[in-house]
Design an enzyme around this catalytic site. Structure first.
Site, PDB file in Angstrom:
ATOM      1  N   ASN A 213      36.041  14.013  59.751  1.00  0.00           N
ATOM      2  CA  ASN A 213      35.680  12.658  59.336  1.00  0.00           C
ATOM      3  C   ASN A 213      36.341  12.357  57.995  1.00  0.00           C
ATOM      4  OD1 ASN A 213      33.755  13.527  57.166  1.00  0.00           O
ATOM      5  ND2 ASN A 213      32.806  14.500  58.943  1.00  0.00           N
ATOM      6  N   ASP A 285      29.257  15.834  64.166  1.00  0.00           N
ATOM      7  CA  ASP A 285      28.135  16.002  65.097  1.00  0.00           C
ATOM      8  C   ASP A 285      28.480  16.829  66.323  1.00  0.00           C
ATOM      9  OD1 ASP A 285      26.130  14.509  63.711  1.00  0.00           O
ATOM     10  OD2 ASP A 285      27.230  12.688  64.206  1.00  0.00           O
ATOM     11  N   LYS A 295      48.305  28.096  68.085  1.00  0.00           N
ATOM     12  CA  LYS A 295      48.603  26.670  68.159  1.00  0.00           C
ATOM     13  C   LYS A 295      48.934  26.290  69.599  1.00  0.00           C
ATOM     14  CE  LYS A 295      51.505  22.948  66.703  1.00  0.00           C
ATOM     15  NZ  LYS A 295      52.836  22.535  66.341  1.00  0.00           N
ATOM     16  N   ASP A 312      21.930  20.614  63.871  1.00  0.00           N
ATOM     17  CA  ASP A 312      21.548  19.625  62.860  1.00  0.00           C
ATOM     18  C   ASP A 312      20.898  20.382  61.693  1.00  0.00           C
ATOM     19  OD1 ASP A 312      20.192  17.669  61.291  1.00  0.00           O
ATOM     20  OD2 ASP A 312      20.350  16.273  62.970  1.00  0.00           O
ATOM     21  N   PHE A 330      21.080  11.883  53.749  1.00  0.00           N
ATOM     22  CA  PHE A 330      21.888  10.674  53.634  1.00  0.00           C
ATOM     23  C   PHE A 330      22.000  10.046  55.016  1.00  0.00           C
ATOM     24  CE2 PHE A 330      24.303   9.831  49.650  1.00  0.00           C
ATOM     25  CZ  PHE A 330      23.635  10.733  48.840  1.00  0.00           C
ATOM     26  N   LYS A 344      15.395   8.416  60.727  1.00  0.00           N
ATOM     27  CA  LYS A 344      15.897   9.747  60.321  1.00  0.00           C
ATOM     28  C   LYS A 344      14.959  10.422  59.320  1.00  0.00           C
ATOM     29  CE  LYS A 344      20.524   8.316  61.280  1.00  0.00           C
ATOM     30  NZ  LYS A 344      21.903   8.049  60.927  1.00  0.00           N
ATOM     31  N   LYS A 348      13.499  13.864  60.663  1.00  0.00           N
ATOM     32  CA  LYS A 348      13.996  15.095  60.037  1.00  0.00           C
ATOM     33  C   LYS A 348      13.046  15.622  58.959  1.00  0.00           C
ATOM     34  CE  LYS A 348      18.776  13.847  61.141  1.00  0.00           C
ATOM     35  NZ  LYS A 348      20.173  14.247  61.006  1.00  0.00           N
TER      36      LYS A 348
HETATM   37  N1  CTP Z   1      23.281  16.178  59.152  1.00  0.00           N
HETATM   38  C1  CTP Z   1      23.117  17.536  59.278  1.00  0.00           C
HETATM   39  N2  CTP Z   1      23.634  18.176  60.353  1.00  0.00           N
HETATM   40  C2  CTP Z   1      24.283  17.492  61.322  1.00  0.00           C
HETATM   41  C3  CTP Z   1      24.451  16.098  61.198  1.00  0.00           C
HETATM   42  C4  CTP Z   1      23.928  15.469  60.100  1.00  0.00           C
HETATM   43  O1  CTP Z   1      22.535  18.159  58.399  1.00  0.00           O
HETATM   44  N3  CTP Z   1      24.792  18.151  62.345  1.00  0.00           N
HETATM   45  C5  CTP Z   1      22.693  15.494  57.974  1.00  0.00           C
HETATM   46  C6  CTP Z   1      23.681  14.742  57.112  1.00  0.00           C
HETATM   47  O2  CTP Z   1      24.153  15.575  56.049  1.00  0.00           O
HETATM   48  C7  CTP Z   1      22.863  13.581  56.577  1.00  0.00           C
HETATM   49  C8  CTP Z   1      21.838  13.337  57.660  1.00  0.00           C
HETATM   50  O3  CTP Z   1      21.815  14.516  58.467  1.00  0.00           O
HETATM   51  O4  CTP Z   1      22.160  13.956  55.412  1.00  0.00           O
HETATM   52  C9  CTP Z   1      22.066  12.162  58.520  1.00  0.00           C
HETATM   53  O5  CTP Z   1      23.254  12.281  59.224  1.00  0.00           O
HETATM   54  P1  CTP Z   1      23.559  11.363  60.474  1.00  0.00           P
HETATM   55  O6  CTP Z   1      24.823  11.808  61.117  1.00  0.00           O
HETATM   56  O7  CTP Z   1      23.447   9.930  60.053  1.00  0.00           O
HETATM   57  O8  CTP Z   1      22.284  11.718  61.364  1.00  0.00           O
HETATM   58  P2  CTP Z   1      22.092  11.812  62.904  1.00  0.00           P
HETATM   59  O9  CTP Z   1      20.739  12.389  63.110  1.00  0.00           O
HETATM   60  O10 CTP Z   1      23.218  12.550  63.525  1.00  0.00           O
HETATM   61  O11 CTP Z   1      22.038  10.289  63.321  1.00  0.00           O
HETATM   62  P3  CTP Z   1      22.943   9.417  64.306  1.00  0.00           P
HETATM   63  O12 CTP Z   1      22.245   9.487  65.601  1.00  0.00           O
HETATM   64  O13 CTP Z   1      22.914   8.053  63.668  1.00  0.00           O
HETATM   65  O14 CTP Z   1      24.314  10.018  64.316  1.00  0.00           O
END
Ligand code: CTP
Length: 402
Positions: A213, A285, A295, A312, A330, A344, A348
């Site tokens: 990203n 994600d 490669k 997560d 965040f 969230k 979480k």
């Molecule tokens: N985060 C994490 N581990 C992941 C993805 C996200 O710890 N695999 C944390 C990020 O560092 C951030 C928070 O979760 O603090 C929110 O990330 P986000 O991608 O917005 O959350 P999701 O639950 O994946 O929500 P969405 O369905 O909107 O993608």
């Protein structure tokens, strides 16, 4: 944060004085009122005309100090006006004088005649810096809450040696001054262990291709700096960081990782003893289901990439949260930034969520500024308008402390 602040700079006699010219110029461009004092020996390296031109104001020397005038003594007037005081380069001689409360020139008298926070940027040859007496003076000075240090770092010195004693870079000095302008020197996170993640994780398909990203790590670095400047013991676990932001400040512990799995392992190792955990990392994600350790030639590249979700990390932290811990996540959102963030926060098990729009100009990935809404689990909200990522970090830390 430095706009309209009155910044006094004391320049000591060392070759690093030339770097202070850049600091003077940057501060002027930030809208600060800059006044500069040059010691006798500083004038052997740079001229009053140089800093006067860059600061758009007269530069002061010992000659002005001893001038008979009808106005107030110069050291008193300069000391009272200053919001922040920077001494750079701090020489062994000035350090020794400050550590013993001595004052025999305009610079050292102004230190004693002022009350504002003082940022010290030492610069010396390695042998000089490592002398036990110099180290004792340095440590002694830092026990006084008025004094804050930046550097010295290691690198090539003017004596052709590579070692410690190199003055902090102008960018680092300006960052510290920004923090000090906000906090006025308070160390309200002293003794707190703070775990911060930043940057973006990457999930490789082969050694050269990955899913990632646009995160540059600016937000995470700003958080780590702000927390450390307020006295916190910071551990910064980071994924990819933009190369222009390197090297990372030596003020806190740094753990680089690449994948979400590596970040999880590092976070879990350090989370238990942490009082505050801030997950600002942009964690990918999903990851490719298959990894080739060579490669892949173009013809072997899949046309449909099979993906699987990664762990997560924040949810894991939320499930394992200890009563003394404050957990902050965040949410980088487009469109409605509040409702998905509230979801969230709950899902979480967070204490605070920082939700920020990534579809607004000057906010989100790679920008120097950001804007956000801070929401806690009691429903309290604070809107942070567009500001530097360092200021947003301090506003978040204020919200956490409150
Ligand atoms: N985060 C994490 N581990 C992941 C993805 C996200 O710890 N695999 C944390 C990020 O560092 C951030 C928070 O979760 O603090 C929110 O990330 P986000 O991608 O917005 O959350 P999701 O639950 O994946 O929500 P969405 O369905 O909107 O993608």
């Amino acid at each position: 944060m430095l706009k309209s602040k009155s910044i006094l700079i004391g320049v000591g006699g060392g070759i690093a004085a030339y770097k202070v010219c850049e600091v003077v110029s940057s501060l002027f461009q930030s809208g600060a009122e800059v006044r500069v004092i040059l010691t006798e020996t500083a004038q052997r390296f740079i001229k009053p005309l140089t800093v006067a031109t860059l600061s758009r104001h007269q530069a002061y020397t010992d000659k002005d100090f001893w001038q008979a005038t009808h106005s107030r003594p110069l050291h008193i007037a300069l000391g009272e006006e200053a919001d922040l005081f920077l001494i750079a380069p701090l020489t062994a001689n000035t350090l020794g004088k400050l550590a013993h409360g001595l004052a025999d020139n305009l610079l050292t008298n102004t230190v004693l005649a002022s009350r504002c926070p003082i940022l010290l940027a030492p610069a010396m040859n390695t042998e000089m810096w490592e002398q036990p007496i110099i180290q004792r003076n340095w440590e002694k000075l830092k026990t006084d809450p008025r004094y804050h240090g930046v550097g010295p770092g290691s690198g090539l010195l003017a004596c052709d040696r590579i070692g410690s004693g190199r003055m902090a870079e102008p960018k680092e000095i300006i960052n510290k001054l920004n923090s000090l302008a906000y906090t006025q020197g308070k160390r309200d996170l002293k003794g707190k262990r703070i775990l911060i993640t930043g940057g973006g994780t990457r999930e490789h398909l082969d050694p050269v291709r990955f899913l990632g990203n646009p995160s540059t790590g600016k937000m995470g670095l700003a958080l780590a700096q702000a927390a450390s400047d307020r006295g916190g013991m910071v551990t910064f676990i980071h994924g990819a960081i933009a190369s222009e932001l390197l090297p990372i400040s030596p003020d806190y512990k740094i753990i680089p990782v690449v994948t979400a799995e590596e970040m999880k392992a590092a976070v879990m190792t350090h989370s238990e003893q942490s009082d505050i955990i801030i997950m600002s990392a942009a964690v990918a994600d999903v990851k490719p289901s298959d990894y080739a350790n060579y490669k892949l030639p173009k013809k072997e590249l899949p046309t449909n990439l099979k993906l699987e979700t990664v762990v997560d990390i924040l949810s894991k932290l939320g499930n394992a949260k200890k009563p003394h811990q404050i957990l902050i996540g965040f949410a980088a959102q487009t469109g409605d930034i509040v409702n998905p963030a509230l979801d969230k926060l709950k899902r979480k098990n967070l204490d605070i969520i920082v939700t920020n729009p990534i579809d607004k100009k000057g906010a989100g990935f790679g920008t120097n500024t950001n804007q956000a809404i801070l929401i806690d689990n009691q429903g309290k909200q604070k809107i942070v308008d567009s500001c530097s990522k360092l200021e947003l970090s301090h506003q978040l830390l204020d919200f956490i402390v409150a």
